[in-house]
Design a protein around this motif. Sequence first.
Motif, PDB file in Angstrom:
ATOM      1  N   ASP A 349      15.473  53.805  56.888  1.00 50.46           N
ATOM      2  CA  ASP A 349      15.880  52.826  57.900  1.00 50.46           C
ATOM      3  C   ASP A 349      16.355  51.566  57.179  1.00 50.46           C
ATOM      4  O   ASP A 349      15.565  50.691  56.839  1.00 50.46           O
ATOM      5  N   LEU A 350      17.647  51.501  56.934  1.00 49.90           N
ATOM      6  CA  LEU A 350      18.256  50.386  56.195  1.00 49.90           C
ATOM      7  C   LEU A 350      18.579  49.273  57.178  1.00 49.90           C
ATOM      8  O   LEU A 350      19.439  49.422  58.042  1.00 49.90           O
ATOM      9  N   LYS A 351      17.882  48.143  57.040  1.00 50.03           N
ATOM     10  CA  LYS A 351      18.048  47.012  57.955  1.00 50.03           C
ATOM     11  C   LYS A 351      18.961  45.975  57.302  1.00 50.03           C
ATOM     12  O   LYS A 351      18.642  45.444  56.237  1.00 50.03           O
ATOM     13  N   LEU A 352      20.098  45.691  57.947  1.00 52.49           N
ATOM     14  CA  LEU A 352      21.089  44.771  57.405  1.00 52.49           C
ATOM     15  C   LEU A 352      21.468  43.711  58.430  1.00 52.49           C
ATOM     16  O   LEU A 352      21.376  43.937  59.634  1.00 52.49           O
ATOM     17  N   LYS A 353      21.915  42.562  57.926  1.00 53.80           N
ATOM     18  CA  LYS A 353      22.468  41.487  58.754  1.00 53.80           C
ATOM     19  C   LYS A 353      23.750  40.993  58.104  1.00 53.80           C
ATOM     20  O   LYS A 353      23.914  41.096  56.887  1.00 53.80           O
ATOM     21  N   VAL A 354      24.646  40.461  58.919  1.00 55.18           N
ATOM     22  CA  VAL A 354      25.832  39.803  58.367  1.00 55.18           C
ATOM     23  C   VAL A 354      25.359  38.593  57.555  1.00 55.18           C
ATOM     24  O   VAL A 354      24.586  37.769  58.035  1.00 55.18           O
ATOM     25  N   GLY A 355      25.805  38.504  56.320  1.00 55.15           N
ATOM     26  CA  GLY A 355      25.368  37.432  55.425  1.00 55.15           C
ATOM     27  C   GLY A 355      24.292  37.857  54.453  1.00 55.15           C
ATOM     28  O   GLY A 355      23.951  37.103  53.533  1.00 55.15           O
ATOM     29  N   ALA A 356      23.740  39.082  54.607  1.00 54.77           N
ATOM     30  CA  ALA A 356      22.688  39.556  53.698  1.00 54.77           C
ATOM     31  C   ALA A 356      23.289  39.952  52.347  1.00 54.77           C
ATOM     32  O   ALA A 356      24.384  40.514  52.281  1.00 54.77           O
ATOM     33  N   VAL A 357      22.569  39.653  51.275  1.00 53.13           N
ATOM     34  CA  VAL A 357      22.983  40.058  49.931  1.00 53.13           C
ATOM     35  C   VAL A 357      22.470  41.471  49.668  1.00 53.13           C
ATOM     36  O   VAL A 357      21.292  41.774  49.903  1.00 53.13           O
ATOM     37  N   VAL A 358      23.372  42.352  49.215  1.00 55.86           N
ATOM     38  CA  VAL A 358      22.992  43.749  48.938  1.00 55.86           C
ATOM     39  C   VAL A 358      23.464  44.123  47.533  1.00 55.86           C
ATOM     40  O   VAL A 358      24.315  43.460  46.946  1.00 55.86           O
ATOM     41  N   MET A 359      22.885  45.206  47.024  1.00 56.88           N
ATOM     42  CA  MET A 359      23.287  45.735  45.717  1.00 56.88           C
ATOM     43  C   MET A 359      23.658  47.201  45.870  1.00 56.88           C
ATOM     44  O   MET A 359      22.978  47.956  46.576  1.00 56.88           O
ATOM     45  N   LEU A 360      24.762  47.600  45.230  1.00 58.42           N
ATOM     46  CA  LEU A 360      25.148  49.009  45.218  1.00 58.42           C
ATOM     47  C   LEU A 360      24.169  49.816  44.375  1.00 58.42           C
ATOM     48  O   LEU A 360      23.751  49.371  43.301  1.00 58.42           O
ATOM     49  N   MET A 361      23.833  51.012  44.824  1.00 59.85           N
ATOM     50  CA  MET A 361      22.891  51.867  44.111  1.00 59.85           C
ATOM     51  C   MET A 361      23.571  53.054  43.450  1.00 59.85           C
ATOM     52  O   MET A 361      22.896  53.906  42.857  1.00 59.85           O
ATOM     53  N   ARG A 362      24.897  53.161  43.562  1.00 63.75           N
ATOM     54  CA  ARG A 362      25.644  54.266  42.950  1.00 63.75           C
ATOM     55  C   ARG A 362      26.989  53.749  42.441  1.00 63.75           C
ATOM     56  O   ARG A 362      27.501  52.738  42.923  1.00 63.75           O
ATOM     57  N   ASN A 363      27.561  54.438  41.472  1.00 62.69           N
ATOM     58  CA  ASN A 363      28.923  54.138  41.031  1.00 62.69           C
ATOM     59  C   ASN A 363      29.896  54.761  42.029  1.00 62.69           C
ATOM     60  O   ASN A 363      29.958  55.984  42.155  1.00 62.69           O
ATOM     61  N   LEU A 364      30.650  53.922  42.752  1.00 63.77           N
ATOM     62  CA  LEU A 364      31.615  54.416  43.736  1.00 63.77           C
ATOM     63  C   LEU A 364      33.031  54.436  43.166  1.00 63.77           C
ATOM     64  O   LEU A 364      33.733  55.429  43.264  1.00 63.77           O
ATOM     65  N   ASN A 365      33.448  53.317  42.579  1.00 65.91           N
ATOM     66  CA  ASN A 365      34.789  53.230  41.979  1.00 65.91           C
ATOM     67  C   ASN A 365      34.757  52.115  40.941  1.00 65.91           C
ATOM     68  O   ASN A 365      34.919  50.945  41.264  1.00 65.91           O
ATOM     69  N   GLN A 366      34.568  52.500  39.674  1.00 59.41           N
ATOM     70  CA  GLN A 366      34.398  51.494  38.633  1.00 59.41           C
ATOM     71  C   GLN A 366      35.676  50.709  38.376  1.00 59.41           C
ATOM     72  O   GLN A 366      35.626  49.577  37.910  1.00 59.41           O
ATOM     73  N   THR A 367      36.837  51.292  38.680  1.00 58.21           N
ATOM     74  CA  THR A 367      38.097  50.565  38.471  1.00 58.21           C
ATOM     75  C   THR A 367      38.240  49.410  39.457  1.00 58.21           C
ATOM     76  O   THR A 367      39.007  48.491  39.225  1.00 58.21           O
ATOM     77  N   LEU A 368      37.481  49.437  40.564  1.00 54.59           N
ATOM     78  CA  LEU A 368      37.481  48.341  41.535  1.00 54.59           C
ATOM     79  C   LEU A 368      36.215  47.493  41.447  1.00 54.59           C
ATOM     80  O   LEU A 368      35.974  46.638  42.294  1.00 54.59           O
ATOM     81  N   GLY A 369      35.396  47.760  40.415  1.00 55.25           N
ATOM     82  CA  GLY A 369      34.166  47.001  40.236  1.00 55.25           C
ATOM     83  C   GLY A 369      33.018  47.468  41.107  1.00 55.25           C
ATOM     84  O   GLY A 369      31.983  46.794  41.189  1.00 55.25           O
ATOM     85  N   LEU A 370      33.165  48.619  41.776  1.00 51.92           N
ATOM     86  CA  LEU A 370      32.097  49.137  42.636  1.00 51.92           C
ATOM     87  C   LEU A 370      31.204  50.068  41.820  1.00 51.92           C
ATOM     88  O   LEU A 370      31.394  51.279  41.797  1.00 51.92           O
ATOM     89  N   CYS A 371      30.254  49.473  41.107  1.00 48.02           N
ATOM     90  CA  CYS A 371      29.382  50.279  40.252  1.00 48.02           C
ATOM     91  C   CYS A 371      27.921  49.979  40.562  1.00 48.02           C
ATOM     92  O   CYS A 371      27.592  49.013  41.260  1.00 48.02           O
ATOM     93  N   ASN A 372      27.062  50.824  40.059  1.00 46.77           N
ATOM     94  CA  ASN A 372      25.624  50.672  40.251  1.00 46.77           C
ATOM     95  C   ASN A 372      25.179  49.308  39.723  1.00 46.77           C
ATOM     96  O   ASN A 372      25.314  49.027  38.545  1.00 46.77           O
ATOM     97  N   GLY A 373      24.650  48.465  40.619  1.00 48.00           N
ATOM     98  CA  GLY A 373      24.201  47.133  40.221  1.00 48.00           C
ATOM     99  C   GLY A 373      25.091  46.010  40.712  1.00 48.00           C
ATOM    100  O   GLY A 373      24.731  44.836  40.586  1.00 48.00           O
ATOM    101  N   THR A 374      26.268  46.321  41.281  1.00 47.37           N
ATOM    102  CA  THR A 374      27.159  45.279  41.796  1.00 47.37           C
ATOM    103  C   THR A 374      26.525  44.586  43.003  1.00 47.37           C
ATOM    104  O   THR A 374      26.073  45.247  43.943  1.00 47.37           O
TER     105      THR A 374
END
Length: 501
Positions: A349-374
């Motif tokens: 149950d992932l609870k989110l709000k507009v304005g919340a800071v989140v971190m990516l947990m998987r490498n999605l597209n490293q050429t766009l900077g979407l990597c684990n830890g972004t």
Amino acid sequence: MKAENAKLVETMNEEQSHVYNAILQSIHNKEGGLYFVYGSGGCGKTFLWRSLISKLRSEGEIVLPVASSGIAATLLPGGRTAHSRFKIPIVLDEFSLCGIGSNSDIAQLIRQTKLIIWDEAPMQHRFAFECLDRSLRDIMKAVDPLNATKPFGGITVVLGGDFRQILPVIPQGDRSQILSACITRSRLWNICTIFLLKRNMRLDKGNSQQETDDINAFAQWVLDMGNGIQCTPVPSKPEMLEDDVLLPEQFCNLNEENSVENMINTIYPDFISNCGNSKYLSERAILTPTNQTVGHLNSQIVDMIPSEMFTYYSVDNAEEFGGNDADLSSAFPIEYLNSMNLPGMPLHDLKLKVGAVVMLMRNLNQTLGLCNGTRMIVTKCLKFCVECEVICGSFIGTRHFIPRMELCPSDTRMPFKLVRKQMPLQICYAMTINKSQGQSLQTVGLYLPKAVFTHGQFYVAISRVTSPYGLKVFVDDDSGSSTNLTQNVVYKEVFYALPST
């Protein structure tokens, strides 16, 4: 590219020039070899990588820059994680090989490669380097049969990193297992040429002489902590442990209780009016050793945001079970699967709000900077995905839609494979110390309700900031009161194979 390289070479110090020239000489003479550049944060390792890359690419040569973590990879021009670039298996043993076919495109690219740069090498298991060595020998023998006898098939390989930081993670591993997983225990280390960078390039940033002196003293204290040197005498008591250190009182507020409210107000002052300010949020974080504490802190902070809460539920399945479907349903009901909270996996149950800071947990597209830890900030909560804006790294300000995707833990002791379809996000006002490695922050709150438990954690946490004015440490003693006495776990054996620092 040539102009960029000329500008970089002009600003090099003597240590960097020595390493730069030695590596280029190895490449131009086709000597190959393995090199390790050892230095703490701020000594210019990334600057050196950029100089080598720009020089060789300006000559039309191929360089493959990789890193052990996604965050470090985004700092390199055209960088990728090592596992992604070389198809290194997630679960490794001493006989593993990369999943690269001899006629594949990546094999053709490797045969033309002059240099491989691997950043953050100390945090990677030695089996990964040995796996790459075996695979490159096999690939490069098509160019010259003698390459099968040369380390890494005759390609020059440069590793970089800091052994004061966190070493390879071994689940439930003890000291000896962690040390034996280090590259210093690999057969490759015997042929490795080690370069040492000592001069810290970040230190001349003070506006006054007093600030410069404070920053220099802080940098030396951070290095001493990384080397396991006791700076302040610890009062002798029967309950004292070998790794106990006494922290300077300037970093600890001993007069106040280390409550969650006090900590949030210290690290995130005036949070309500700044909860949508991406610059404010990107500069600060609370670090702590365990996932359990991280989850508790994040849930408290996200509740403070004055906007609507959206809850995204995952779809969970159990696969690769030895019994039949009836056994699977009765043994592992959906409610049980939903309740599982595994490291590296998003919540059911992932609870989110507009304005919340989140971190990516998987490498999605490293050429766009979407990597684990972004780190990103949520800008829209839609029905089947969320829109997020990147707030750190080279791609700051870019917006992306993050969808649900199937995720499963790579290495667990469960008798089945859990597959969870969920957005690969977690709230990130607080994060584990291990996850923070590679991040740079202005303000860090180090929360230690329990002490760090493995080599390098304390050093990594305090070295995320470059100024003593941005660090606050909250330590609890056994009775829950504020103290400035904590543990700093350092495995000094890992330094035996390195030149004196």
